[in-house]
Design an enzyme around this catalytic site. Structure first.
Site, PDB file in Angstrom:
ATOM      1  N   HIS A  57      -4.937  -7.230  -7.754  1.00 29.75           N
ATOM      2  CA  HIS A  57      -5.154  -5.818  -7.848  1.00 29.75           C
ATOM      3  C   HIS A  57      -4.758  -5.584  -9.321  1.00 29.75           C
ATOM      4  O   HIS A  57      -3.917  -4.311  -9.420  1.00 29.75           O
ATOM      5  CB  HIS A  57      -5.145  -5.080  -6.753  1.00 29.75           C
ATOM      6  CG  HIS A  57      -5.971  -5.198  -5.653  1.00 29.75           C
ATOM      7  ND1 HIS A  57      -7.152  -5.041  -5.394  1.00 29.75           N
ATOM      8  CD2 HIS A  57      -5.368  -5.793  -4.651  1.00 29.75           C
ATOM      9  CE1 HIS A  57      -7.527  -5.367  -4.286  1.00 29.75           C
ATOM     10  NE2 HIS A  57      -6.505  -5.828  -3.675  1.00 29.75           N
ATOM     11  N   TYR A 324       2.546  -8.549   0.996  1.00 31.46           N
ATOM     12  CA  TYR A 324       2.547  -7.679  -0.039  1.00 31.46           C
ATOM     13  C   TYR A 324       4.109  -7.579  -0.470  1.00 31.46           C
ATOM     14  O   TYR A 324       4.313  -7.380  -1.540  1.00 31.46           O
ATOM     15  CB  TYR A 324       2.104  -6.197   0.033  1.00 31.46           C
ATOM     16  CG  TYR A 324       0.675  -5.960   0.617  1.00 31.46           C
ATOM     17  CD1 TYR A 324      -0.197  -6.866   0.128  1.00 31.46           C
ATOM     18  CD2 TYR A 324       0.115  -4.940   1.301  1.00 31.46           C
ATOM     19  CE1 TYR A 324      -1.554  -6.793   0.481  1.00 31.46           C
ATOM     20  CE2 TYR A 324      -1.238  -4.844   1.598  1.00 31.46           C
ATOM     21  CZ  TYR A 324      -1.998  -5.750   1.184  1.00 31.46           C
ATOM     22  OH  TYR A 324      -3.290  -5.400   1.339  1.00 31.46           O
TER      23      TYR A 324
END
Length: 332
Positions: A57, A324
């Site tokens: 992203h 993450y």
């Protein structure tokens, strides 16, 4: 449900402890899964990726707003966090992948949120595609590595991985939206929600998040798309909220008996009951504060949950936070 309750309190530091347990669910380690996403499968490319702070992203921006809980939700679910006035929101809108120059003409749209109360928080990681491409970490790794091989790798997925084929077929027919504000957003993973009961003994019920844009959905035609440049989404949303906020209704779609809970490649029928959880309002009024302007440097932790919500056993969901975190560490 007890073993999942501890995960509901996970934050950035405690999520590190999930790395080893998530790795045990797959022959691939969390580090290898991040490598697959980043396309850094050898030492040289991995080090090069760290130097440029490679991330998924990569193309995105931060903005702000608030969330207004729906009081009527408390008639059905016992979630104290969602029984208060407006709560501040930090939002990041993005495209998928590691290419920071990806064209906005591609169909994927992503919205991540941090809804931060005084004592508890609720994070969201959502996409405009209601199904995921893998139900387990091995298939996740295969998808990420094969898709980067180009047409040959994509064809292998279409021929050999039914979940990936269903996902790719959906994306292929999905027209790009003209705005982040005109997209629906889905939480493909399931959570358990505590039901209201006088004696607190009601079994938790599984559900998924769905954000419905109050302005309605919209799609660009081929002719309209041809007239757009490759970077219209950020300017459009920030310009839009100067005059009126972008808004979504947040629903919890409830599972029924027989629905598959722990597989994000499966969507539930539209006939399932949906409870209104509240309204998301993105107005940009707090965009200058560091927690918003720098939100892209951190992580959105989907298992950082308030009391009354706990994660399902979905392996994709429970690998998100350690993955993450691994990506975050590499970018330091």
């Amino acid at each position: 449900m007890v073993k999942y309750a501890s995960l509901a309190k996970a934050c950035f530091i405690t999520s590190l402890s999930l790395i080893s347990s998530a790795s045990l669910a797959s022959e691939k380690s969390i580090a290898e899964l991040v490598d697959a996403v980043n396309g850094t499968l050898d030492d040289a490319s991995r080090e090069a990726g760290k130097q440029v702070k490679l991330r998924n992203h990569a193309k995105g921006f931060c903005t702000s707003g608030n969330f207004i809980p729906a009081p009527e939700l408390q008639q059905h679910l016992d979630i104290p966090f969602l029984n208060q006035g407006p709560i501040k929101v930090t939002a990041r809108f993005s495209l998928g992948g590691t290419n920071a120059n990806l064209s906005d003409k591609t169909p994927g749209r992503f919205m991540s949120l941090k809804i931060d109360g005084e004592k508890e928080s609720l994070n969201f990681v959502t996409t405009n595609v209601p199904i995921f491409f893998a139900s387990n970490l091995e298939d996740f790794y295969s998808f990420q590595t094969k898709i980067k091989e180009g047409p040959q790798g994509k064809q292998w997925l279409l021929d050999n991985k039914p979940d990936a084929k269903r996902f790719l077929d959906y994306v292929a027919q999905l027209p790009p939206s003209p705005s982040f504000a005109s997209s629906r957003y889905f939480g493909v993973n399931s959570f358990y929600f505590r039901q209201q009961s006088s004696d607190k003994t009601a079994e938790p019920i599984a559900g998924k998040w769905i954000f419905e844009p109050l302005a309605g959905t919209a799609a660009l035609s081929k002719d309209e798309l041809a007239k757009m440049d490759d970077n219209f989404l950020k300017a459009e949303l920030l310009s839009r909220i100067e005059t009126q906020p972008a808004q979504w209704a947040l629903y919890i779609q409830l599972a029924e008996q027989g629905d598959i809970i722990n597989d994000p490649t499966v969507s539930w029928p539209d006939s399932r009951t949906r409870l209104l959880a509240g309204k998301l309002v993105i107005d940009g009024k707090r965009d200058s504060v560091p927690e918003v302007s720098q939100c892209g440097d951190g992580i959105f932790n989907p298992v950082l949950l308030p009391k009354g919500i706990t994660p399902s056993a979905d392996p994709i969901l429970n690998a998100r936070t350690p993955a993450y975190t691994e990506s975050f560490i590499r970018r330091r």
